[in-house]
Design a protein around this motif. Structure first.
Motif, PDB file in Angstrom:
ATOM      1  N   VAL A 210      38.059  50.421  17.603  1.00 19.66           N
ATOM      2  CA  VAL A 210      36.292  50.287  18.653  1.00 19.66           C
ATOM      3  C   VAL A 210      36.771  49.289  19.818  1.00 19.66           C
ATOM      4  N   TRP A 211      37.176  49.897  20.401  1.00 25.83           N
ATOM      5  CA  TRP A 211      37.901  48.526  21.874  1.00 25.83           C
ATOM      6  C   TRP A 211      36.259  47.826  22.597  1.00 25.83           C
ATOM      7  N   SER A 212      34.858  48.385  21.863  1.00 28.08           N
ATOM      8  CA  SER A 212      33.734  47.761  22.353  1.00 28.08           C
ATOM      9  C   SER A 212      33.658  46.351  21.678  1.00 28.08           C
ATOM     10  N   LYS A 213      34.651  46.600  20.481  1.00 26.55           N
ATOM     11  CA  LYS A 213      34.329  44.936  19.776  1.00 26.55           C
ATOM     12  C   LYS A 213      35.518  44.438  19.473  1.00 26.55           C
ATOM     13  N   ILE A 214      35.966  44.503  20.518  1.00 28.81           N
ATOM     14  CA  ILE A 214      37.340  43.616  21.259  1.00 28.81           C
ATOM     15  C   ILE A 214      37.205  42.653  22.029  1.00 28.81           C
ATOM     16  N   SER A 215      37.342  41.384  21.968  1.00 31.80           N
ATOM     17  CA  SER A 215      36.859  40.313  22.676  1.00 31.80           C
ATOM     18  C   SER A 215      38.591  40.157  23.355  1.00 31.80           C
ATOM     19  N   CYS A 216      38.141  39.684  24.568  1.00 33.91           N
ATOM     20  CA  CYS A 216      38.848  39.349  25.469  1.00 33.91           C
ATOM     21  C   CYS A 216      40.191  37.931  25.540  1.00 33.91           C
ATOM     22  N   GLU A 217      39.691  37.452  24.088  1.00 33.39           N
ATOM     23  CA  GLU A 217      40.307  36.141  23.343  1.00 33.39           C
ATOM     24  C   GLU A 217      41.133  37.070  22.671  1.00 33.39           C
ATOM     25  N   MET A 218      40.823  37.842  21.743  1.00 31.03           N
ATOM     26  CA  MET A 218      40.960  38.030  21.504  1.00 31.03           C
ATOM     27  C   MET A 218      43.490  39.203  21.742  1.00 31.03           C
ATOM     28  N   MET A 219      42.403  39.772  22.909  1.00 30.45           N
ATOM     29  CA  MET A 219      43.354  40.379  23.462  1.00 30.45           C
ATOM     30  C   MET A 219      45.077  39.851  24.273  1.00 30.45           C
ATOM     31  N   GLY A 220      43.871  38.134  24.462  1.00 35.13           N
ATOM     32  CA  GLY A 220      45.464  36.874  24.724  1.00 35.13           C
ATOM     33  C   GLY A 220      46.048  37.051  23.330  1.00 35.13           C
ATOM     34  N   LYS A 221      45.503  36.837  22.555  1.00 31.37           N
ATOM     35  CA  LYS A 221      45.987  36.433  21.276  1.00 31.37           C
ATOM     36  C   LYS A 221      47.568  37.530  20.432  1.00 31.37           C
ATOM     37  N   MET A 222      47.193  38.671  20.951  1.00 29.51           N
ATOM     38  CA  MET A 222      47.396  40.360  20.517  1.00 29.51           C
ATOM     39  C   MET A 222      47.921  40.507  21.136  1.00 29.51           C
ATOM     40  N   PRO A 223      49.907  40.095  21.857  1.00 31.60           N
ATOM     41  CA  PRO A 223      50.073  41.206  22.289  1.00 31.60           C
ATOM     42  C   PRO A 223      50.197  42.964  21.949  1.00 31.60           C
ATOM     43  N   VAL A 224      50.361  42.945  20.174  1.00 26.78           N
ATOM     44  CA  VAL A 224      50.339  44.937  20.238  1.00 26.78           C
ATOM     45  C   VAL A 224      49.346  44.739  20.654  1.00 26.78           C
ATOM     46  N   LEU A 225      47.909  44.316  20.814  1.00 26.74           N
ATOM     47  CA  LEU A 225      46.479  45.188  20.983  1.00 26.74           C
ATOM     48  C   LEU A 225      46.581  45.577  22.451  1.00 26.74           C
ATOM     49  N   ARG A 226      47.409  44.662  23.533  1.00 31.83           N
ATOM     50  CA  ARG A 226      47.546  44.995  25.142  1.00 31.83           C
ATOM     51  C   ARG A 226      48.029  46.575  24.945  1.00 31.83           C
ATOM     52  N   SER A 227      49.464  45.963  24.184  1.00 38.17           N
ATOM     53  CA  SER A 227      50.669  47.690  24.084  1.00 38.17           C
ATOM     54  C   SER A 227      49.102  48.769  23.377  1.00 38.17           C
ATOM     55  N   LEU A 228      48.620  48.844  22.389  1.00 31.21           N
ATOM     56  CA  LEU A 228      47.965  50.247  22.224  1.00 31.21           C
ATOM     57  C   LEU A 228      46.641  50.323  23.408  1.00 31.21           C
ATOM     58  N   ARG A 229      46.297  49.492  23.558  1.00 27.70           N
ATOM     59  CA  ARG A 229      45.297  49.590  24.418  1.00 27.70           C
ATOM     60  C   ARG A 229      46.077  50.013  25.917  1.00 27.70           C
ATOM     61  N   CYS A 230      46.771  50.106  26.489  1.00 27.21           N
ATOM     62  CA  CYS A 230      47.556  50.709  27.505  1.00 27.21           C
ATOM     63  C   CYS A 230      47.498  52.419  26.986  1.00 27.21           C
ATOM     64  N   ARG A 231      48.137  52.273  25.981  1.00 29.35           N
ATOM     65  CA  ARG A 231      48.867  53.494  25.244  1.00 29.35           C
ATOM     66  C   ARG A 231      46.901  54.470  25.598  1.00 29.35           C
ATOM     67  N   GLU A 232      46.186  54.138  24.887  1.00 34.23           N
ATOM     68  CA  GLU A 232      44.509  54.583  24.651  1.00 34.23           C
ATOM     69  C   GLU A 232      43.990  55.049  26.182  1.00 34.23           C
ATOM     70  N   GLU A 233      44.201  53.824  26.742  1.00 39.06           N
ATOM     71  CA  GLU A 233      44.106  54.040  28.075  1.00 39.06           C
ATOM     72  C   GLU A 233      44.873  55.555  29.042  1.00 39.06           C
ATOM     73  N   GLN A 234      45.978  55.470  28.798  1.00 41.08           N
ATOM     74  CA  GLN A 234      46.292  56.371  29.717  1.00 41.08           C
ATOM     75  C   GLN A 234      46.522  57.162  28.480  1.00 41.08           C
ATOM     76  N   ALA A 235      45.931  57.636  27.689  1.00 40.73           N
ATOM     77  CA  ALA A 235      45.607  58.855  26.982  1.00 40.73           C
ATOM     78  C   ALA A 235      44.062  59.277  27.428  1.00 40.73           C
ATOM     79  N   GLY A 236      43.573  58.760  28.110  1.00 39.59           N
ATOM     80  CA  GLY A 236      41.968  58.727  28.593  1.00 39.59           C
ATOM     81  C   GLY A 236      41.141  58.258  28.068  1.00 39.59           C
ATOM     82  N   LYS A 237      41.493  58.278  26.848  1.00 38.51           N
ATOM     83  CA  LYS A 237      40.368  56.934  26.071  1.00 38.51           C
ATOM     84  C   LYS A 237      39.544  56.355  26.960  1.00 38.51           C
TER      85      LYS A 237
END
Length: 371
Positions: A210-237
């Motif tokens: 649930v990306w609306s529960k994910i903060s920018c601080e969490m994104m900065g600390k977890m590279p795997v989250l950034r990769s997953l977000r990129c994938r889901e954004e490319q999938a149109g989510k």
């Protein structure tokens, strides 16, 4: 044990921790507060994915001793999602027990990438409190919930994948359903020192991040989250974060309201030599070795971050994006967080100049990434 009426999640955690500490029900580490309690005796089922906390050390040992594949999430998800524990050939039980410790996880593990297509057959999580209906409260940091959601996103688990928690009998309590949120993970089985509880929980498990529960601080600390977000954004989510805008440390959330470039803070140490305003050049690194400048330009346009000019340095796997002013550069940095080209997650940062003079892109004033 019975809980006081009208309590919050934090109240429940406190009551459980106090009860176990007062009755000496927990093993090392002590005190038990702010931890998943490590009780002294428990039964264990066959499993594959087990959380990395100390209370599940015996569970990890049983998995290894049964010659099954053991996957353990990386601590705080800082370096990936999880690792595969591979004991040395001919490992004795003593060595397997060492492999099951936090030190063993570090010494005998290999990373499991997002493209590994691994399938998890059983998930084991720790709990501070759990109800016979399958409702669970962790220690309050949300890692078990997030790990499960990430596994859903990468296709490693489904709604049918059993989830087990291992607790002391005193941790099985009635929990008000009003405390549960959509991102909270429920459990199918509860193992205690005296019984195995089949919860029959019908509440759906998290269907992904649930990306609306994910903060920018969490994104900065977890590279795997950034990769997953990129994938889901490319999938149109919809991958809109909790903060709505990816605001880099020190950056303004709404760049359009900035009246002067002097108000823009620097992303990292260093700035344009001879000037007191930030650069309007953005560094993009870690590009694929076979990337083409045309691919990068298309990807930048799709992100709404097309520069007015681009300096391509393909052999160095990087490029420099030149914008009209610092505000536009910061806006591009915001839009390019989690930016992927091919299989690579790019590094994006404000660039600074070498040399005291010379135009951007010239030899004397060639931009480079801030360290």
């Amino acid at each position: 044990m019975e809980l006081r009426a009208g309590v919050s999640k934090e109240d429940i955690r406190g009551q459980i921790w106090d009860y176990m500490e007062a009755r000496n029900l927990a093993d090392f580490p002590r005190p038990v507060h702010h931890r998943i309690p490590n009780f002294k005796a428990f039964k264990m089922a066959r499993t594959i994915k087990v959380n990395p906390d100390a209370p599940q050390k015996n569970a990890r040992f049983f998995v290894l001793n049964s010659k099954k594949t053991l996957l353990v999430p990386t601590p705080r998800l800082r370096t990936g999602l999880f690792n595969k524990i591979t004991p040395p050939p001919g490992a004795t039980k003593d060595i397997l027990r060492k492999c099951a410790t936090s030190q063993g996880v570090r010494n005998y593990s290999t990373p499991v990438g997002l493209d590994s297509r691994v399938l998890v057959d059983l998930v084991v999580v720790g709990s501070v409190a759990v109800s016979e209906k399958g409702w669970r409260i962790g220690k309050g940091e949300g890692y078990a919930d997030l790990e499960y959601a990430m596994m859903v996103s990468m296709g490693a688990v489904s709604q049918e994948t059993p989830v087990v928690t291992i607790v002391h009998d005193c941790q099985v309590v009635d929990l008000p359903e009003t405390l549960l949120e959509d991102h909270d993970l429920t459990v199918d089985y509860i193992l205690t020192p005296t019984r195995v509880i089949t919860t029959g929980c019908e509440r759906p498990k998290p269907a992904g991040i649930v990306w609306s529960k994910i903060s920018c601080e969490m994104m900065g600390k977890m590279p795997v989250l950034r990769s997953l977000r990129c994938r889901e954004e490319q999938a149109g989510k919809d991958v809109t974060l909790q903060d709505k805008h990816w605001s880099l440390p020190g950056a303004r959330a709404a760049l359009s309201t900035i009246r002067s470039p002097r108000e823009l803070p620097s992303l990292e140490s260093g700035s344009l030599q001879g000037e007191d305003v930030p650069s309007s050049t953005v560094y993009v690194g870690n590009l694929p070795r076979d990337a083409r400048v045309s691919e990068l330009k298309r990807a930048l346009s799709a992100r709404g971050a097309a520069p007015s000019r681009l300096t391509w340095q393909g052999p160095q796997r990087r490029a420099f994006l030149h914008y009209r002013d610092p505000a536009e550069a910061w806006q591009a940095i915001s839009r390019l967080q989690g930016f992927c080209l091919g299989a690579n997650t790019a590094r994006v940062a404000l660039a600074r100049h070498q040399g005291a003079s010379g135009p951007v892109g010239s030899h004397a004033g060639e931009p480079h990434p801030n360290p």
